[in-house]
Design an enzyme around this catalytic site. Structure first.
Site, PDB file in Angstrom:
ATOM      1  N   ASP A   1      56.963  10.219  12.574  1.00 44.62           N
ATOM      2  CA  ASP A   1      56.745  10.467  11.156  1.00 44.62           C
ATOM      3  C   ASP A   1      58.020  10.082  10.418  1.00 44.62           C
ATOM      4  OD1 ASP A   1      56.462  11.414   8.591  1.00 44.62           O
ATOM      5  OD2 ASP A   1      55.560  13.309   9.171  1.00 44.62           O
TER       6      ASP A   1
ATOM      7  N   TYR B   1      57.470  18.831   9.290  1.00 41.55           N
ATOM      8  CA  TYR B   1      56.358  18.831   8.334  1.00 41.55           C
ATOM      9  C   TYR B   1      55.733  17.441   8.312  1.00 41.55           C
ATOM     10  CZ  TYR B   1      53.892  19.091   3.836  1.00 41.55           C
ATOM     11  OH  TYR B   1      52.943  19.058   2.845  1.00 41.55           O
TER      12      TYR B   1
ATOM     13  N   LYS C   1      57.161   7.269   0.824  1.00 45.38           N
ATOM     14  CA  LYS C   1      58.326   7.414  -0.040  1.00 45.38           C
ATOM     15  C   LYS C   1      59.010   6.087  -0.376  1.00 45.38           C
ATOM     16  CE  LYS C   1      59.049  12.251   1.259  1.00 45.38           C
ATOM     17  NZ  LYS C   1      58.604  12.895   0.039  1.00 45.38           N
TER      18      LYS C   1
END
Length: 431
Positions: free
Chosen positions: A238, A143, A271
């Site tokens: 990612d 994702y 994050k």
């Protein structure tokens, strides 16, 4: 006594689609009523009924120090006094980027943004602009945010281009997105043989966190790097979830231990680097990054990019996790949780497998760890739902979905781990 969580959920559903502002929070996969968080401290949060939970989602990863860490809280409060947002450059943006460059030498320059989706979308545009190519490779189960071109599921054959997994995404938007099976080297090689000269980039989660915890094998990652180099495509890592979470130098530093000279071309971060504030980034080598406006033709902008309060939060977080011994202790604590859960499941005769790296972990109700999305999907969903609610009733909060990784923080104690394992043992014995 009335359930305030249910009261709030009923109220929310009248004015917010599904009652939540991000779908997984709705408990659709596991059933029941979402817990509305009232406050959080350290390794815990309290719901609307004032029930305490040991928290293993940590805002889905950012709270690596635990909630309301004193040093981070002080930095945020101090920054807020100087102003929330300026729409102009600040020194703290430079300081945060310099800190990131020290941790990840694969990058020469970094652009700050406000969300992982924004960072992933921008990295994809940059890769296409820098290479002059249109096609991209992604992997089923990875994702990369909800940008249109990345909301794609795999087709049934090797060279089958993806179909949108969301309404509102026209097929022509994803016609250049090729979806492959994670950890499948022969398929990867054939895809490059067919499409290599048209590929702008290969985008991958080095450790996937949205099909629970599945790591790319070292041979697979090595081949990704070799093929991207051979065909002139950019290797985009990612690391929104893994960045400064699985190791101080992120997942790329973990693979560099096994693959000499290993580096991605572009890294996407989020994050942890924001410490819980809306902040993300993407970075790479100077020649690639200088393709971005105002230097180059690839446009990207953001009103709140490099927000002064968010950068203060991120800097303070990076400072704390860079202290000697932090990751050794975090890794040991996470490993103790995974080992404890595995032993409890084995004792109860429940099929179970688990893995972890740094402060990130995942488990499956399967006898062995899956290597791709198809295998992940064979995990026992009804049994997971029983486990989830059994733990929830005992004050342990894990992700309310079978396919999400979990997170341990520096605030989790040995007693928290022991209490969690004991709670799991009780639930395993009952299922």
């Amino acid at each position: 006594m009335s359930d305030l969580n249910q009261t709030l959920f009923d109220r929310a559903r009248q004015v917010i689609p599904g009652g939540v502002n991000s779908p997984v929070r709705a408990f659709r996969a596991v059933g029941g009523t979402p817990r509305f968080v009232k406050r959080a401290q350290g390794a815990y949060f309290w719901d609307a009924n004032d029930k305490r939970y040991i928290d293993y989602i940590g805002s889905w990863g950012p709270m690596i120090l635990g909630h309301s860490h004193p040093a981070v809280l002080e930095a945020v409060q101090k920054a807020a006094l100087d102003g929330f947002s300026f729409g102009a450059p600040t020194e703290r943006e430079i300081q945060l980027v310099e800190a990131l460059l020290k941790l990840m030498p694969s990058m020469d320059m970094v652009r700050l943004v406000s969300s992982g989706t924004e960072a992933g979308m921008s990295a994809l545009r940059l890769a296409r602009g820098a290479t002059g190519r249109s096609k991209i490779i992604k992997f089923e189960g990875c994702y990369h945010g909800h940008a249109d071109a990345l909301l794609v599921k795999a087709g049934s054959g090797l060279a089958t281009f993806g179909n949108p997994t969301s309404a509102g995404v026209p097929p022509e938007v994803v016609q250049h997105t090729l979806v492959l099976e994670y950890n499948n080297i022969p398929q990867l090689e054939e895809a490059f043989a067919i499409h290599g000269k048209e590929l702008a980039c290969l985008m991958i989660e080095p450790i996937a966190g949205n099909m629970n915890f599945v790591r790319a094998s070292v041979p697979f990652m090595k081949r990704c790097r070799e093929l991207c180099t051979q065909y002139g495509a950019l290797l985009v890592f990612d690391e929104v979830m893994t960045g400064c979470r699985v190791a101080l130098g992120s997942a790329q530093s973990v693979y560099a231990k096994s693959i000499p000279g290993f580096e991605p071309d572009v890294t996407v971060l989020g994050k942890v680097i924001g410490g819980g504030m809306p902040l993300a980034a993407f970075g790479g080598k100077r020649a690639v990054m200088e393709q971005l406006a105002p230097l180059g033709p690839v446009y990207q902008a953001g009103t709140l990019s490099g927000n002064p309060v968010a950068t203060a939060c991120g800097l303070a977080t990076l400072h704390e996790i860079s202290k000697p011994g932090f990751f050794d202790a975090l890794s040991a604590r996470t490993r103790s949780l995974v080992d404890g859960l595995t032993q409890a499941a084995q004792k109860a005769g429940v099929p179970f497998s688990a893995d972890c790296e740094g402060g990130m972990f995942g488990f499956f109700l399967l006898p062995e760890l899956p290597q791709n999305y198809a295998k992940v999907m064979t995990s026992d969903s009804p049994k997971f739902n029983q486990l989830f609610h059994g733990l929830l009733d005992r004050g342990v909060y894990i992700a309310p979905a079978l396919y999400e990784a979990g997170f341990v923080s520096g605030a989790h104690t040995a007693q928290d781990i022991a209490d969690t394992v004991q709670a799991a043992a009780e639930v395993f014995a009952a299922i």
